[in-house]
Design a protein around this motif. Structure first.
Motif, PDB file in Angstrom:
ATOM      1  N   GLY A 107      -7.931 -10.914   3.881  1.00 59.50           N
ATOM      2  CA  GLY A 107      -6.873  -9.728   4.146  1.00 59.50           C
ATOM      3  C   GLY A 107      -6.994  -8.488   3.358  1.00 59.50           C
TER       4      GLY A 107
ATOM      5  N   HIS B 149      -1.941 -10.174  -0.772  1.00 58.77           N
ATOM      6  CA  HIS B 149      -2.254  -9.410   0.317  1.00 58.77           C
ATOM      7  C   HIS B 149      -0.974  -8.489   0.742  1.00 58.77           C
ATOM      8  CE1 HIS B 149      -3.549  -9.180   4.812  1.00 58.77           C
ATOM      9  NE2 HIS B 149      -3.906  -7.919   3.994  1.00 58.77           N
TER      10      HIS B 149
ATOM     11  N   HIS C  76      -3.022 -12.327   5.166  1.00 57.04           N
ATOM     12  CA  HIS C  76      -3.990 -13.588   4.901  1.00 57.04           C
ATOM     13  C   HIS C  76      -3.651 -14.223   3.472  1.00 57.04           C
ATOM     14  CE1 HIS C  76      -7.188 -11.764   7.703  1.00 57.04           C
ATOM     15  NE2 HIS C  76      -6.096 -11.532   7.833  1.00 57.04           N
TER      16      HIS C  76
END
Length: 423
Positions: free
Chosen positions: A36, A13, A367
């Motif tokens: 994410g 991410h 995330h």
């Protein structure tokens, strides 16, 4: 350019967050990605080791560059797979070839490399099922604590540090005879224990030239005060306050240069990140381990401090002109705190809804083990989310991360409340 990132964690991410800031990136895919990456890129449900499916995607979407996040595909030879395929061999792959990826794939290979190139590290011997008794004898020559390392990949959990000789012998048997870590512990490296404080050094190389990225320190144990079981990492801080210019100069001269030169001498083709796990013993650095990719959660504090366009850097790596690039670093500190599922690193439940993300201010939530399900963001792994913040000092940055964590919630959410406090 159309770019593909392989992986699904906080590291990937963070890469996606950084890559989409580049004007050179027109389209970004992440396989398999997470909640994410879904917000800023196109997730594709492909396993990172399914090379044929990756090939199909690359050809269908006319992908120009592949950035490999985790170690598994590198150790299994994804870079070689691209080079040996006439349809793929023009595509830039960021990550070393299989021969070089053995630096992470085998602890014994890495130790032999370190000794061959006179790079400071702990004394060691390796053992297999046929030499368990020799392992017991070697343990008896060492002083506690005893360090046992599964030779192969064990998802960051294959290292045991034990204070009791009999327990060390029992664990050696458990690793070798009872396959505690599966195939990863069919061979075990026993090392002398080095007493000091750990940090991570990150180096980019195109195989000939190198650039050193900011240092970071991560926190592996689940419990406060560095207690409890090892995890994949509970938080990180960059830069590392005790890594003075004098110390970093020693790291470059004694470790980074001989490592890059060693790769060339041993004909280990390398285009990508070298993660060097270091320990500061007195005023001197020694190598604990090599990884052949960025660390997680260190990526979540190192990449946010990189001001240079990362796609420009990757392009330079693929074209072997990294020496032409000027790496610019943000002077501010960055810290991250990992939110984990209750029970992790042992058994934990998945599918818990994560709430409060819309209230986060002055921090970046990266995330990790989180996905979108029924239009909700839910937990899908042990390490769920890394909350990264900037500050003029690491204390200021960490305070922001903790303030924002107070706004987040999922059932049985756990995190360490002492990241950076030992510094």
């Amino acid at each position: 350019m159309t770019i593909l990132i392989l992986g699904s964690g906080g590291r990937e991410h963070t890469f996606a967050w950084k890559i989409v800031q580049s004007p050179l990136c027109d389209k970004l895919f992440v396989a398999p990605g997470n909640s994410g990456t879904a917000e800023i890129a196109t997730n594709v449900n492909i396993k990172v080791t399914d090379f044929e499916a990756i090939k199909t995607l690359v050809l269908e979407e006319d992908i120009n560059m592949v950035v490999v996040g985790p170690e598994d595909p590198l150790v299994q030879g994804i870079h070689d797979f691209f080079l040996n395929d006439d349809q793929l061999n023009h595509i830039a792959v960021i990550g070393p070839q299989k021969a070089a990826a053995e630096l992470e794939g085998s602890k014994e290979f890495a130790k032999e490399f370190l000794f061959r190139h006179d790079i400071p590290t702990a004394a060691y011997q390796s053992f297999d099922t046929n030499t368990v008794e020799d392992g017991y004898t070697f343990l008896e020559t060492l002083n506690a604590p005893y360090v046992l390392k599964a030779d192969g990949l064990a998802a960051g959990k294959g290292v045991l540090i034990l204070n009791d000789l009999n327990e060390a012998k029992a664990e050696l048997k458990s690793m070798l005879v009872d396959a505690k870590f599966g195939d990863a512990s069919s061979k075990v490296v026993i090392e002398e224990f080095l007493d000091g404080i750990e940090l991570s050094c990150f180096v980019l190389t195109d195989g000939k030239h190198y650039k050193i990225l900011p240092t970071a320190k991560d926190y592996k144990r689940i419990g406060e005060g560095d207690t409890g079981l090892n995890t994949g990492g509970m938080g990180a801080v960059s830069p590392v306050p005790f890594a003075t210019d004098e110390f970093l100069n020693k790291v470059e001269e004694r470790i980074v240069k001989p490592t890059i030169n060693g790769l060339q001498k041993d004909n280990l083709p390398y285009k990508g990140f070298v993660f060097i796990g270091l320990i500061k013993v007195g005023d001197d650095p020694k190598v604990i381990e090599y990884n052949v990719r960025m660390g997680d959660p260190e990526t979540e504090v190192v990449l946010p401090r990189l001001k240079t366009d990362i796609v420009e850097v990757f392009k330079a790596i693929s074209e072997e002109r990294l020496n032409d690039i000027n790496i610019e670093i943000d002077e501010r500190a960055a810290t991250t705190v990992m939110l984990v599922s209750g029970g992790y690193p042992e058994a934990y439940e998945k599918g818990k809804e994560i709430t409060g993300l819309q209230h986060i201010k002055d921090s970046i939530p990266f995330h990790a083990g989180a996905i979108i399900k029924d239009n909700k963001i839910v937990t899908s792994g042990g390490r769920v989310m890394a909350i990264t913040s900037y500050g003029n000092t690491y204390q200021e940055a960490i305070k922001k991360s903790y303030q924002n964590i107070d706004k987040l919630h999922f059932d049985k959410m756990n995190y360490r409340k002492d990241i950076g406090f030992d510094l």
